[in-house]
Design an enzyme around this catalytic site. Structure first.
Site, short mmCIF file in Angstrom:
data_model
loop_
_atom_site.label_atom_id
_atom_site.label_comp_id
_atom_site.label_asym_id
_atom_site.label_seq_id
_atom_site.Cartn_x
_atom_site.Cartn_y
_atom_site.Cartn_z
N LYS A 71 67.83 -3.69 -24.32
CA LYS A 71 68.22 -4.99 -24.87
C LYS A 71 69.41 -4.85 -25.82
CE LYS A 71 65.46 -8.20 -23.20
NZ LYS A 71 65.98 -9.41 -22.53
N LYS A 97 41.05 -12.57 -24.14
CA LYS A 97 39.87 -11.85 -24.59
C LYS A 97 38.85 -12.78 -25.24
CE LYS A 97 42.08 -7.33 -25.13
NZ LYS A 97 42.48 -6.25 -26.07
N PRO A 133 65.24 -14.05 -30.26
CA PRO A 133 64.09 -14.86 -30.68
C PRO A 133 62.99 -14.02 -31.31
CG PRO A 133 63.95 -14.44 -28.35
CD PRO A 133 65.24 -13.79 -28.82
N HIS A 142 51.64 -9.84 -24.04
CA HIS A 142 51.92 -9.79 -25.46
C HIS A 142 50.69 -10.22 -26.26
CE1 HIS A 142 56.29 -9.91 -24.16
NE2 HIS A 142 56.21 -8.85 -24.93
N TYR A 182 62.72 -0.19 -23.85
CA TYR A 182 63.02 -1.61 -23.73
C TYR A 182 64.02 -2.05 -24.80
CZ TYR A 182 62.20 -6.68 -23.77
OH TYR A 182 62.36 -8.06 -23.75
N GLY A 210 65.02 -15.46 -14.68
CA GLY A 210 63.68 -15.45 -15.27
C GLY A 210 63.13 -16.86 -15.36
N GLY A 211 63.50 -17.68 -14.37
CA GLY A 211 63.22 -19.11 -14.43
C GLY A 211 61.77 -19.50 -14.30
#
Length: 306
Positions: free
Chosen positions: A133, A180, A156, A172, A129, A7-8
């Site tokens: 996890k 927006k 986190p 998110h 999800y 996920g770099g």
């Protein structure tokens, strides 16, 4: 002695680029499909890492998690299973895997301590999800027990910062609000935001999370997951108003209470992190300002939009 970051090219991966010392490889979904074991094997064969920071995953906001609940579960199970399996096979010295606060049960005692992880069901809005996890935490403990792997997990709080995902449906809360408000300002009108604005969240700047992960690499080796992030809670409404001030937005904020907004609150206990000696966080206004100025400069060539 290299470090592999999965996920770099994501939010925390981008922040880690200025933190990681020594040889490193930042893997992305474009270079390697982590849902495919043959791709993950090739990645570990190429990099031969001594350390791994596992950030990769299929992520999204409340609506995406509700609409694609099976995809979020299945793809994240594949990714996590493959990465930890080959980290064990290639005998990495240490792996830090990043979880999410959504893994915690909907019915908990606040602030949430790490030992409450498996005490009940996660919130219905993102259970696919969340369970994937949770299984990452279980897999890390299983590999520790059977193979003696030094795999740790960190949970986190809500992360924001430069290089976030601004997809109209899959982002998110903070990147969604920024987009927006920015677009409403350009159009000269009001802005509609989802929910009531009342839910409380512990928001943490991505650069702070990056520094904490490197700190854990050197200072934490326990089996139990550790909560990481800022102690302070802010309402979504408060954050939206801060962003509006930074953007010099003059319109009204209209809250769409008919739209989903997730859990009302989910504060995490950071005692373990503080006991290790960490208590350095960027002021939220400063962090939001840096993020928004970066957003303005990059718009519309942003992840999720371009």
């Amino acid at each position: 002695m290299s470090t592999l970051i999965t996920g770099g090219t994501g939010l925390v991966g981008a922040a880690l680029k200025s933190v990681v010392q020594g040889p490193s490889f930042f893997a992305s979904s474009r270079s390697h499909d982590l849902t495919r074991p043959e791709d993950v094997n090739r990645l570990f064969e190429e990099v031969r890492p001594s350390k791994v920071i596992h950030l990769a995953g299929m992520v999204g906001g409340v609506k995406a998690n509700s609409d694609y609940v099976a995809d979020f579960f299945t793809n994240n199970i594949y990714i996590n299973t493959n990465v930890l399996h080959f980290a064990s096979l290639y005998k990495v010295d240490k792996l830090v895997a990043v979880l999410s606060t959504c893994i915690y049960p909907d019915d908990v005692t606040y602030p949430i301590t790490e030992d409450q992880l498996h005490n009940g069901r996660p919130h219905e809005s993102n259970f696919g999800y969340a369970h994937a996890k949770r299984m990452l935490e279980v897999q890390a403990r299983a590999y520790r027990k059977q193979y003696g792997c030094n795999f740790i997990t960190a949970t986190p709080t809500n992360i924001f910062g430069e290089n976030d995902n601004y997809h109209p449906e899959n982002s998110h809360v903070i990147p969604a609000i920024m987009k927006k408000i920015y677009e409403a300002k350009q159009q000269g009108g009001d802005v509609e935001l989802w929910g009531s604005g009342k839910p409380m969240r512990q928001f943490t700047y991505s650069k702070d999370i990056a520094n904490i992960l490197m700190f854990l690499m050197d200072n934490y080796d326990e089996e139990e997951s550790i909560n990481i992030g800022n102690d302070f809670e802010y309402s979504i409404n408060h954050v939206a108003n801060l962003i509006a001030d930074i953007a010099n937005f003059k319109g009204d904020i209209i809250w769409r209470t008919d739209m989903p907004e997730g859990q009302h609150k989910k504060p995490c206990d950071m005692t373990k992190l503080h006991d290790l000696g960490w208590n350095k966080f960027t002021d939220i206004f400063r962090a939001l300002e840096c993020t928004y100025r970066w957003f303005e400069k990059k718009y519309p060539s942003l992840r999720g939009l371009s």
